[in-house]
Design an enzyme around this catalytic site. Structure first.
Site, PDB file in Angstrom:
ATOM      1  N   GLY A 299      38.637  43.233  44.057  1.00 15.46           N
ATOM      2  CA  GLY A 299      37.974  44.493  44.362  1.00 15.46           C
ATOM      3  C   GLY A 299      38.037  44.865  45.827  1.00 15.46           C
ATOM      4  O   GLY A 299      37.188  45.619  46.317  1.00 15.46           O
ATOM      5  N   GLY A 300      39.034  44.351  46.555  1.00 13.80           N
ATOM      6  CA  GLY A 300      39.233  44.772  47.935  1.00 13.80           C
ATOM      7  C   GLY A 300      38.147  44.337  48.891  1.00 13.80           C
ATOM      8  O   GLY A 300      37.999  44.920  49.964  1.00 13.80           O
ATOM      9  N   SER A 384      43.898  39.710  42.909  1.00 12.02           N
ATOM     10  CA  SER A 384      43.827  40.743  43.935  1.00 12.02           C
ATOM     11  C   SER A 384      43.058  40.205  45.148  1.00 12.02           C
ATOM     12  O   SER A 384      43.485  39.228  45.748  1.00 12.02           O
ATOM     13  CB  SER A 384      43.199  42.023  43.365  1.00 12.02           C
ATOM     14  OG  SER A 384      43.398  43.112  44.229  1.00 12.02           O
TER      15      SER A 384
END
Length: 747
Positions: A299-300, A384
């Protein structure tokens, strides 16, 4: 839009967090399509049930089912109680769990007992088990013989393990789940916790692993829990619901508070340092624990949570025979605040997200044995920004002894770690927008969460407009920082000199079309080939894509009306993922680490429920985020959404490979039969057994291509274009590394 589609929205949002910014608009202004999500449900919130049994009193409880992760097939779950008891006592133990002894006609008992990964060691010591009594005699009772597959009668006073029914369904997000079948577990250092079970797992939710990082603890290292809060001989703590999720930045997604809560699985708060334990087996004190897989969500570093629906781990836990731990960690400025030298590290140490992750791993080491896990067999994994977290933990020496294996999914490894100047600028802009002096930490600690959020959004808008930051993508704003203390250097530098965690086994890779998820954010419409240079230059500052598009490896196709976007997406996939993974694989192999690489050529993510943006472009592609659902087998985690056919088959393959790696450090099941007759599901999976996945070697560059129906191993398929890219373009970690030093391309 039905609630079942929220899982697909989650995947889309995961993809949207790594986007390029048009130079003609605000970097933070692009909005993801947000449908009207229904969040109505009748979730059972029963709370704690009185007179709940303690796991230690029953001594060995194992949830068994033959789980092919296909929604359309029956699972026939049973509970194995491994402690030998008389028939009467076995029946009483089942009753304590709210169940009966299993009937003799339970389908597949013999195969289940002979192939279970959940209780292999417990099963091998016995061939007979008490089941529901079929006879009317008083002195003999019915047993099931796993070797012959038949029932027979034995004296009821014989002490044997037993099989109980498991009447519960799999937990689904937003459904009316039965939470009444509960059990208590006492931990060595974290108190006693009471949870509920379902078909697949015991679910211990919302357990704090550090003190609440609020008030004067905001921007501070995670503080060890005060055990008196949760300890005491009679205190029982509630683990039946998720804890708060960490404060999110609403970049690119506009939802109501109710929709946010459903999307994340819980309310937002800074009081968010909680973890969840999902286990198929509560071992007795004498038994060896199961391998543990600790998941770090993506989620960055500004969005998502461990309770987000796509991370529902029941199928991974059950089929793989592993304990899964997930947790929340502080994000955005709250998780990566540092402002040296005006605020010394003694007052604000920085790298709080990574420090939270290490604190959670300490909790796992100290307490996971109580939940049936082996603290010496821990695998960390994440996708991610979760994959980025793997890089941070591989770079932080204080974390080295807390895990044994690493699975890194879709980490944009071509982007370097951050540095104090970069992170400090964002923090200082936040301070200014709070009305605080740069050195006044107490002022920032006194502000509300909403004030912090608004201040950093304003600061980020200013930050991303600065020309020197034109190379930065939205999800690359917040990154672990090379502070020379927790993290001594960028991962690429550490690989070059051999000072990362060389002792662990690494498995990493990406999806086939990673960048396809972000193409519509940069190029929302098809671009005529004649307008290629002008249109891309208008949207991307310091345009390096001209070099890619004019290279011999990224040729446009005049017969394809969307050739510009297709070529752009292919080049960016290679630039941020495919080629840097190859480079780093060569580097760690030189340092004698064992590493396995992959590309996923199948996935499940967004679908036609969305009318614009990612979905149309990613149809037929395997984009960023499309590996989350296969990893967890979570394609049916919501009512009305199924997981069947190729999706189930592919998920079985991913789960079997990943859990085999978690058990042995090798994604290939051993060719030798186990010492006992109990084999993991991977041994029964021809998609796994028919293809050998070689470890990486720099001569042949082998990459495992996950696919259905047949996975394959490709050798040096991308070697030429990656070598060309490295020589002609240079990666971000070379151009924008934390120290500014050039890192050799092939260490």
């Amino acid at each position: 839009m039905p609630t079942g589609k929220i899982i697909l929205l989650a995947t889309c949002y995961a993809a949207a967090t790594l986007s390029y910014h048009p130079t003609t608009a605000s970097p933070l202004s692009s909005q993801l399509y947000s449908p009207n999500i229904s969040t109505s449900s009748s979730v059972n919130v029963i709370g704690l049930v009185n007179n709940t049994p303690a796991a230690k009193d029953i001594s060995g409880i194992h949830l068994l089912l033959e789980n092919n992760v296909d929604s359309s097939t029956p699972k026939n779950p049973v509970i194995l109680l491994s402690k030998p008891r008389t028939y009467k006592d076995s029946k009483s133990a089942c009753t304590l769990l709210g169940e009966n002894l299993a009937p003799s006609n339970t389908p597949g008992l013999q195969h289940l007992l002979n192939t279970t990964p959940v209780a292999a060691n417990e099963v091998k010591n016995f061939s007979r088990y008490w089941i529901n009594n079929d006879s009317e005699r008083n002195s003999t009772c019915t047993v099931f013989d796993r070797k012959s597959g038949r029932t027979l009668e034995l004296s009821c006073s014989t002490k044997l393990p037993s099989l109980c029914t498991n009447s519960l369904a799999r937990t689904q997000v937003g459904a009316n789940n039965d939470k009444s079948k509960q059990i208590k577990v006492k931990t060595p250092r974290a108190g006693t916790w009471q949870d509920y079970r379902d078909q697949n797992q015991f679910r211990f939710l919302g357990i704090p692993y550090a003190e609440s990082p609020t008030g004067k603890l905001r921007f501070q290292k995670p503080m060890r829990l005060n055990q008196r809060k949760y300890g005491g001989s009679n205190k029982v703590n509630d683990a039946t619901k998720y804890g708060f999720v960490c404060t999110q930045l609403p970049l690119g997604l506009k939802l109501t508070k109710e929709q946010w809560n459903f999307f994340l699985g819980a309310n937002q708060s800074e009081d968010c340092l909680h973890l969840n334990v999902f286990t198929p087996s509560l071992k007795d004190s004498r038994s060896k624990g199961l391998p543990v897989m600790v998941y770090i969500h993506g989620g960055g570093y500004f969005a998502f949570a461990s309770s987000t629906p796509i991370y529902e781990p029941g199928n991974l836990v059950s089929r793989g025979g592993v304990v899964v731990v997930s947790f929340n960690y502080r994000m955005s400025v709250l998780g990566l605040f540092e402002n040296t030298p005006v605020i010394p590290r003694s007052k604000a140490p920085g790298n709080l997200a990574t420090r939270d992750q290490i604190a959670a791993l300490h909790w796992v080491r100290d307490n996971i044995a109580a939940f049936g896990g082996d603290p010496k067999q821990v695998t960390i994994f994440g996708q991610s920004a979760g994959g980025w977290s793997m890089r941070g933990l591989l770079s932080a020496p204080t974390a080295f002894g807390l895990y044994k294996n690493v699975i890194s999914q879709s980490d944009p490894i071509g982007i370097p770690l951050s540095n104090p100047k970069f992170a400090g600028t964002i923090s200082d802009l936040t301070m200014q927008n709070l009305g605080c002096k740069s050195s006044d930490l107490a002022c920032a600690q006194s502000k509300t969460t909403d004030e912090i959020t608004k201040a950093q959004l304003k600061g980020l808008d200013v930050f991303m407009r600065r020309p020197e930051n034109s190379w930065v993508q939205t999800a690359a704003i917040f990154r672990p920082s090379v502070d020379k203390s927790l993290i001594p250097a960028d991962f690429a530098e550490l690989v070059r000199v051999g000072k990362y965690n060389k002792k662990v086994n690494i498995l990493w890779g990406s999806t086939r079309d990673e960048a396809g998820a972000f193409v519509p954010q940069v190029l929302p419409n098809m671009i005529p080939l004649a307008n290629e240079d002008a249109e891309i230059a208008r949207r991307i500052a310091n345009n390096r894509t001209r070099g890619f598009i004019r290279s011999p490896h990224y040729k446009t196709n005049v017969s394809d009306p969307d050739t510009v976007r297709d070529t752009f997406g292919s080049a960016m996939t290679d630039y941020y993922w495919t080629c840097p993974i190859q480079v780093m694989s060569r580097g760690v192999t030189v340092q004698k680490s064992r590493v396995y690489t992959y590309i996923m050529d199948h996935g499940r993510g967004s679908d036609a429920a969305f009318e614009k943006g990612l979905v149309g472009y990613c149809t037929g592609r395997v984009c960023h985020g499309d590996d989350n659902i296969p990893t967890f087998g979570s394609g049916d985690a919501l009512p009305g959404v199924e997981q069947t056919g190729d999706d189930a088959r592919f998920s079985r393959q991913v789960i079997d490979r990943f859990t085999t790696f978690a058990k042995t450090g090798n994604p290939n099941p051993s060719n030798k039969k186990a010492a006992n007759s109990n084999l993991d599901a991977a041994f029964q999976n021809p998609d796994v057994m028919n293809v050998w996945w070689p470890k990486y070697d720099e001569r042949s560059n082998p990459v495992f291509l996950f696919n259905v129906p047949n996975s394959t191993v490709v050798r040096d398929a991308d070697g030429a274009k990656c070598e060309w890219t490295a020589k002609n373009i240079e990666f971000d970690y070379q151009l924008h590394g934390p120290t500014g030093n050039f890192v050799p391309v092939f260490p």
